[in-house]
Design an enzyme around this catalytic site. Sequence first.
Site, short mmCIF file in Angstrom:
data_model
loop_
_atom_site.label_atom_id
_atom_site.label_comp_id
_atom_site.label_asym_id
_atom_site.label_seq_id
_atom_site.Cartn_x
_atom_site.Cartn_y
_atom_site.Cartn_z
N TYR A 112 0.86 -1.19 0.00
CA TYR A 112 0.00 0.00 0.00
C TYR A 112 0.89 1.23 0.00
O TYR A 112 1.85 1.32 0.78
CB TYR A 112 -0.86 0.00 1.27
CG TYR A 112 -1.72 1.24 1.43
CD1 TYR A 112 -3.04 1.25 1.01
CD2 TYR A 112 -1.20 2.42 1.99
CE1 TYR A 112 -3.83 2.38 1.14
CE2 TYR A 112 -1.98 3.56 2.12
CZ TYR A 112 -3.28 3.53 1.68
OH TYR A 112 -4.07 4.66 1.81
N GLU A 200 -3.54 7.42 -4.02
CA GLU A 200 -3.39 6.15 -3.31
C GLU A 200 -3.22 5.01 -4.32
O GLU A 200 -3.99 4.93 -5.27
CB GLU A 200 -4.65 5.89 -2.46
CG GLU A 200 -4.61 4.60 -1.68
CD GLU A 200 -5.97 4.25 -1.10
OE1 GLU A 200 -6.17 4.48 0.10
OE2 GLU A 200 -6.84 3.76 -1.84
#
Length: 403
Positions: A112, A200
């Site tokens: 992530y 993101e």
Amino acid sequence: MKIHEYQARQLLLDAGVPVPRGEMVESVAAAQSAARALFASGSRQVVVKAQVHAGGRGKAGFVKLVRTVDEAVDAATFMLGNRMVSVQTGPEGIEVHKLLIADAVEIAHEYYVAVLVDRGSRTNMLIASAEGGMDIEHVAATRPEAIIRMPLDPVRGIAPYQAREVAIRLGFRGKAVAQASDLISRLCTLHRSLDASMVEINPLVLTPPTSSDPDGKVMAIDAKFAFDENALWRHAEVEQLADPQEADPAESRAHEFGLSYIRLDGNIGCLVNGAGLAMGTMDIIKLHGGDPANFLDVGGSASEQAVTEAFRIILSDERVEGVLVNIFGGIMQCDRIARAIVGAARTVGFRVPLVVRLEGTNVAEARTILEAAKSDIPVMQTASDLSDAARKIVAAVGAGAAA
Ligand code: ADP
Ligand code: MG
């Protein structure tokens, strides 16, 4: 302002970040030909992904890996024909109009990486985890130590050593370190140069080793970008990525009439002038045990027509069980609001209790107008001050719910 994954992928690609091949489509037939083209040019697996402004698609069944063109057609038919209900959409779900048909990559590990504006530390923050993928929210909630947080210099952005440090802490080794730190740097630069509020990548993936890439390849296979609307004036290229199909229709209509409207979860509709007063009104409703259904600022100089539209927007929300009008007339004249209330009663109709508190410019005239209209608008009560208004609307809505 949010954009779709397929658009964010293009921005990443333009910035030199590797993403799998893929194409956005809007029909089953187009999905079929896109999948056929990928399989014909060597893809062993293809992924069909709903393009919507909400996450949690994987768990909702709106990201599907397929091995044949027929399976791609089935997945596309399902996604375009059903509403997607995920943890981020609410139980009513959302319609899917667009799909991304992309090459499915083999995944050795999911990471992530995100950059966002962190109000707590008052700077841009790089956030990363070696435990990326569909359970990142759970990881963040239960094991915060698994999340790396690196504050970034607001002027200089990311320094090469910082990107490298994060790549190494994520566990990248060999040639993958340079790939990952390069990708992280580019992501930070993109965040800053586009005035994004968040970029993101979840997951960022490492592919299994091959003879040409013994340390694997680093790639972005999902991308979620959001932009600061106050900075859109200097990013025409971003502004044109807005998808009207994804916008809340009430919010778009409000925008057209120059109203600031944000939907909330409660049942008391609010019509207020001035953002500060609107927030104060919401607070006082809460204080008296109620729950605002929206934030609505008609501004200082809204026309009667805009105010009527504001009523229409509030009343078209079926969760609204009462409306509180709180106007402090400075530039805005109270009689204009009073006329708009009478007009809205005629054209829109009030089906729920209405409490009106007016103060300021032309208030006497406004009171006369409302007094004269009282018999036409039986659901209306007037209030002497803000607390009185909040108490009255909370009581009226409570009485309605109890009945
Ligand atoms: P969401 O975050 O909305 O659930 P993602 O794009 O992250 O959607 O997809 C969910 C999961 O599907 C990913 O974590 C990954 O395991 C898998 N996936 C998505 N895109 C690809 C792809 N191009 N190749 C292989 N797997 C993929
Ligand atoms: Mg994802």
